[in-house]
Design a protein around this motif. Structure first.
Motif, PDB file in Angstrom:
ATOM      1  N   ALA A 191       0.829  -1.210   0.000  1.00  0.00           N
ATOM      2  CA  ALA A 191       0.000   0.000   0.000  1.00  0.00           C
ATOM      3  C   ALA A 191       0.862   1.258   0.000  1.00  0.00           C
ATOM      4  O   ALA A 191       0.548   2.251  -0.683  1.00  0.00           O
ATOM      5  CB  ALA A 191      -0.941  -0.008   1.205  1.00  0.00           C
ATOM      6  N   VAL A 192       1.962   1.234   0.744  1.00  0.00           N
ATOM      7  CA  VAL A 192       2.888   2.370   0.764  1.00  0.00           C
ATOM      8  C   VAL A 192       3.504   2.564  -0.618  1.00  0.00           C
ATOM      9  O   VAL A 192       3.607   3.688  -1.130  1.00  0.00           O
ATOM     10  CB  VAL A 192       3.981   2.156   1.831  1.00  0.00           C
ATOM     11  N   PHE A 193       3.919   1.464  -1.233  1.00  0.00           N
ATOM     12  CA  PHE A 193       4.499   1.528  -2.576  1.00  0.00           C
ATOM     13  C   PHE A 193       3.488   2.095  -3.571  1.00  0.00           C
ATOM     14  O   PHE A 193       3.816   2.997  -4.364  1.00  0.00           O
ATOM     15  CB  PHE A 193       4.934   0.129  -3.003  1.00  0.00           C
ATOM     16  N   ALA A 194       2.257   1.606  -3.535  1.00  0.00           N
ATOM     17  CA  ALA A 194       1.236   2.058  -4.483  1.00  0.00           C
ATOM     18  C   ALA A 194       0.923   3.540  -4.301  1.00  0.00           C
ATOM     19  O   ALA A 194       0.740   4.279  -5.280  1.00  0.00           O
ATOM     20  CB  ALA A 194      -0.036   1.226  -4.310  1.00  0.00           C
ATOM     21  N   ALA A 195       0.858   4.003  -3.054  1.00  0.00           N
ATOM     22  CA  ALA A 195       0.581   5.422  -2.806  1.00  0.00           C
ATOM     23  C   ALA A 195       1.707   6.299  -3.338  1.00  0.00           C
ATOM     24  O   ALA A 195       1.464   7.365  -3.920  1.00  0.00           O
ATOM     25  CB  ALA A 195       0.392   5.650  -1.305  1.00  0.00           C
ATOM     26  N   ALA A 196       2.955   5.840  -3.175  1.00  0.00           N
ATOM     27  CA  ALA A 196       4.094   6.613  -3.680  1.00  0.00           C
ATOM     28  C   ALA A 196       4.106   6.635  -5.205  1.00  0.00           C
ATOM     29  O   ALA A 196       4.451   7.660  -5.816  1.00  0.00           O
ATOM     30  CB  ALA A 196       5.399   6.043  -3.139  1.00  0.00           C
ATOM     31  N   ILE A 197       3.740   5.517  -5.836  1.00  0.00           N
ATOM     32  CA  ILE A 197       3.638   5.480  -7.296  1.00  0.00           C
ATOM     33  C   ILE A 197       2.643   6.529  -7.769  1.00  0.00           C
ATOM     34  O   ILE A 197       2.915   7.319  -8.693  1.00  0.00           O
ATOM     35  CB  ILE A 197       3.201   4.081  -7.790  1.00  0.00           C
ATOM     36  N   ALA A 198       1.470   6.548  -7.162  1.00  0.00           N
ATOM     37  CA  ALA A 198       0.430   7.493  -7.577  1.00  0.00           C
ATOM     38  C   ALA A 198       0.887   8.936  -7.403  1.00  0.00           C
ATOM     39  O   ALA A 198       0.685   9.786  -8.285  1.00  0.00           O
ATOM     40  CB  ALA A 198      -0.849   7.234  -6.787  1.00  0.00           C
ATOM     41  N   THR A 199       1.512   9.240  -6.270  1.00  0.00           N
ATOM     42  CA  THR A 199       1.979  10.599  -5.998  1.00  0.00           C
ATOM     43  C   THR A 199       3.034  11.039  -7.000  1.00  0.00           C
ATOM     44  O   THR A 199       2.963  12.128  -7.589  1.00  0.00           O
ATOM     45  CB  THR A 199       2.559  10.682  -4.575  1.00  0.00           C
ATOM     46  N   SER A 200       4.034  10.180  -7.226  1.00  0.00           N
ATOM     47  CA  SER A 200       5.160  10.542  -8.076  1.00  0.00           C
ATOM     48  C   SER A 200       4.775  10.589  -9.545  1.00  0.00           C
ATOM     49  O   SER A 200       5.204  11.488 -10.277  1.00  0.00           O
ATOM     50  CB  SER A 200       6.296   9.535  -7.862  1.00  0.00           C
ATOM     51  N   GLU A 201       3.946   9.665 -10.002  1.00  0.00           N
ATOM     52  CA  GLU A 201       3.547   9.664 -11.407  1.00  0.00           C
ATOM     53  C   GLU A 201       2.686  10.869 -11.738  1.00  0.00           C
ATOM     54  O   GLU A 201       2.788  11.439 -12.825  1.00  0.00           O
ATOM     55  CB  GLU A 201       2.800   8.359 -11.717  1.00  0.00           C
ATOM     56  N   ALA A 202       1.858  11.297 -10.770  1.00  0.00           N
ATOM     57  CA  ALA A 202       0.986  12.456 -11.006  1.00  0.00           C
ATOM     58  C   ALA A 202       1.761  13.767 -10.935  1.00  0.00           C
ATOM     59  O   ALA A 202       1.446  14.723 -11.663  1.00  0.00           O
ATOM     60  CB  ALA A 202      -0.146  12.462  -9.984  1.00  0.00           C
ATOM     61  N   GLN A 203       2.769  13.850 -10.059  1.00  0.00           N
ATOM     62  CA  GLN A 203       3.524  15.089  -9.873  1.00  0.00           C
ATOM     63  C   GLN A 203       5.032  14.786  -9.820  1.00  0.00           C
ATOM     64  O   GLN A 203       5.672  14.957  -8.779  1.00  0.00           O
ATOM     65  CB  GLN A 203       3.088  15.793  -8.593  1.00  0.00           C
ATOM     66  N   PRO A 204       5.612  14.351 -10.932  1.00  0.00           N
ATOM     67  CA  PRO A 204       7.029  13.972 -10.901  1.00  0.00           C
ATOM     68  C   PRO A 204       7.953  15.117 -10.518  1.00  0.00           C
ATOM     69  O   PRO A 204       9.053  14.878 -10.000  1.00  0.00           O
ATOM     70  CB  PRO A 204       7.294  13.491 -12.336  1.00  0.00           C
ATOM     71  N   ALA A 205       7.535  16.356 -10.745  1.00  0.00           N
ATOM     72  CA  ALA A 205       8.388  17.496 -10.390  1.00  0.00           C
ATOM     73  C   ALA A 205       8.569  17.618  -8.887  1.00  0.00           C
ATOM     74  O   ALA A 205       9.490  18.313  -8.425  1.00  0.00           O
ATOM     75  CB  ALA A 205       7.812  18.784 -10.957  1.00  0.00           C
ATOM     76  N   GLN A 206       7.709  16.965  -8.098  1.00  0.00           N
ATOM     77  CA  GLN A 206       7.778  17.059  -6.643  1.00  0.00           C
ATOM     78  C   GLN A 206       8.650  15.967  -6.011  1.00  0.00           C
ATOM     79  O   GLN A 206       8.791  15.917  -4.789  1.00  0.00           O
ATOM     80  CB  GLN A 206       6.361  16.972  -6.056  1.00  0.00           C
ATOM     81  N   VAL A 207       9.225  15.103  -6.843  1.00  0.00           N
ATOM     82  CA  VAL A 207       9.943  13.943  -6.297  1.00  0.00           C
ATOM     83  C   VAL A 207      11.099  14.362  -5.396  1.00  0.00           C
ATOM     84  O   VAL A 207      11.305  13.787  -4.317  1.00  0.00           O
ATOM     85  CB  VAL A 207      10.442  13.023  -7.433  1.00  0.00           C
ATOM     86  N   PHE A 208      11.877  15.359  -5.787  1.00  0.00           N
ATOM     87  CA  PHE A 208      13.054  15.714  -5.004  1.00  0.00           C
ATOM     88  C   PHE A 208      12.673  16.198  -3.609  1.00  0.00           C
ATOM     89  O   PHE A 208      13.331  15.847  -2.616  1.00  0.00           O
ATOM     90  CB  PHE A 208      13.888  16.758  -5.735  1.00  0.00           C
ATOM     91  N   SER A 209      11.613  16.975  -3.507  1.00  0.00           N
ATOM     92  CA  SER A 209      11.192  17.413  -2.173  1.00  0.00           C
ATOM     93  C   SER A 209      10.565  16.256  -1.396  1.00  0.00           C
ATOM     94  O   SER A 209      10.700  16.164  -0.175  1.00  0.00           O
ATOM     95  CB  SER A 209      10.214  18.589  -2.270  1.00  0.00           C
ATOM     96  N   GLN A 210       9.885  15.342  -2.113  1.00  0.00           N
ATOM     97  CA  GLN A 210       9.319  14.168  -1.461  1.00  0.00           C
ATOM     98  C   GLN A 210      10.423  13.286  -0.877  1.00  0.00           C
ATOM     99  O   GLN A 210      10.274  12.705   0.196  1.00  0.00           O
ATOM    100  CB  GLN A 210       8.495  13.360  -2.470  1.00  0.00           C
TER     101      GLN A 210
END
Length: 300
Positions: A191-210
């Protein structure tokens, strides 16, 4: 132990795998070691090969050995020039490797290169040849996860284009050499992996701050450390899928591999609506080497 008619070798950066085959292409023995290209100097390759191949060699004759992968890299046994795409995989001109043992006739297959944008692969093209040997009409995308993941567009029996993502190497560096190493927990949660996939795929520009949020959350108590490696993996793979959307969206995708990493990519693509299957990469490498050997035998 059976004598080989010929020997197929997949020589990676970290592993060496060998199959001894009879004249009908049936496996009569196999062996593997951790003596990959990354551990060897050019003069070490013949010895590393003989450690595995010697029991299958016929005395008083020469056994053909066909190699794919990093033995043909510039830092390997001898450089095998690239074939430029679009082209058929694993069907370029081989390079003969220098040997001292009279029982060996060693040939190395070329990798593939792309000029615009610049990219290269070695070894994966043989797995691609294995897929086309099984399904000559395959039309779609191949995803080959690894230290450097490959995304490959196949049409008309040829490699049309490909793109490499350094996701696996970045994951390893962040886990072991960055500040995040103090905050990562190795347990896994889908579930943690899936939530991170959704977050990063939708807003890849936010990955570094994430990413830094994984560290900050562990320090201030605002983020759970449980399954933080799953969180990190999901952020990085999600960003990769966003970057490679034109390769997988609306196309059939085959993920090549049978390990946990391949399952992660399969799960992530399925989550995002991809039409995805998984194939065993070791089996495909052998199929590709067999196809390349048949082609070499047909050439004058």
């Amino acid at each position: 132990m059976a004598t080989a008619h010929w020997i197929a070798v997949d020589w990676g950066t970290s592993r060496l795998r060998l199959w001894a085959l009879d004249g009908m292409g049936r496996v009569v023995g196999d062996a593997a070691s951790d003596r990959g290209m990354g551990r060897l100097q050019p003069d070490d390759f013949e010895g590393a090969l003989l450690e595995l191949a010697a029991p299958f060699l016929a005395e008083g004759g020469r056994t053909k050995v066909l190699i794919c992968g990093m033995a043909g890299a510039r830092q390997g046994w001898i450089e095998a020039p690239y074939s430029a795409v679009p082209c058929l995989p694993a069907k370029g001109r081989t390079v003969r490797a220098p040997t001292r043992d009279p029982r060996l006739d060693v040939r190395i297959l070329p990798g593939l290169c792309q000029m615009d944008p610049p990219d290269v692969m070695r070894g994966e093209e043989t797995q691609i040849a294995g897929i086309l040997a099984r399904d000559p009409g395959f039309d779609g995308t191949l995803c080959l996860p690894g230290t450097h993941s490959k995304w490959v567009r196949i049409a008309g029996g040829t490699v049309q284009s490909f793109n490499t993502a350094m996701t696996g190497e970045l994951f390893d560096l962040l886990c072991h050499q960055s500040i995040l190493r103090h905050s990562l927990d190795a347990s896994w949660d889908d579930a943690v992996f899936a939530a991170a996939i959704a977050t990063s795929e939708a807003q890849p520009a936010q990955v570094f701050s994430q990413l830094f949020g994984l560290r900050a959350g562990s320090l201030v108590g605002a983020g759970a450390q449980d399954a933080s490696q799953a969180h990190l993996s999901g952020l990085l793979i999600g960003a990769e899928l966003a970057a490679m959307r034109n390769y997988w969206q609306g196309r059939a995708v085959a993920v090549i591999g049978a390990d946990n990493l391949a399952r992660c990519y399969h799960s992530a693509l399925a989550q995002l609506g991809g039409e995805v299957t998984t194939m065993n990469g070791v089996d495909l490498a052998l199929e590709g080497l067999k196809a390349a050997y048949r082609q070499q035998e047909d050439c004058p």
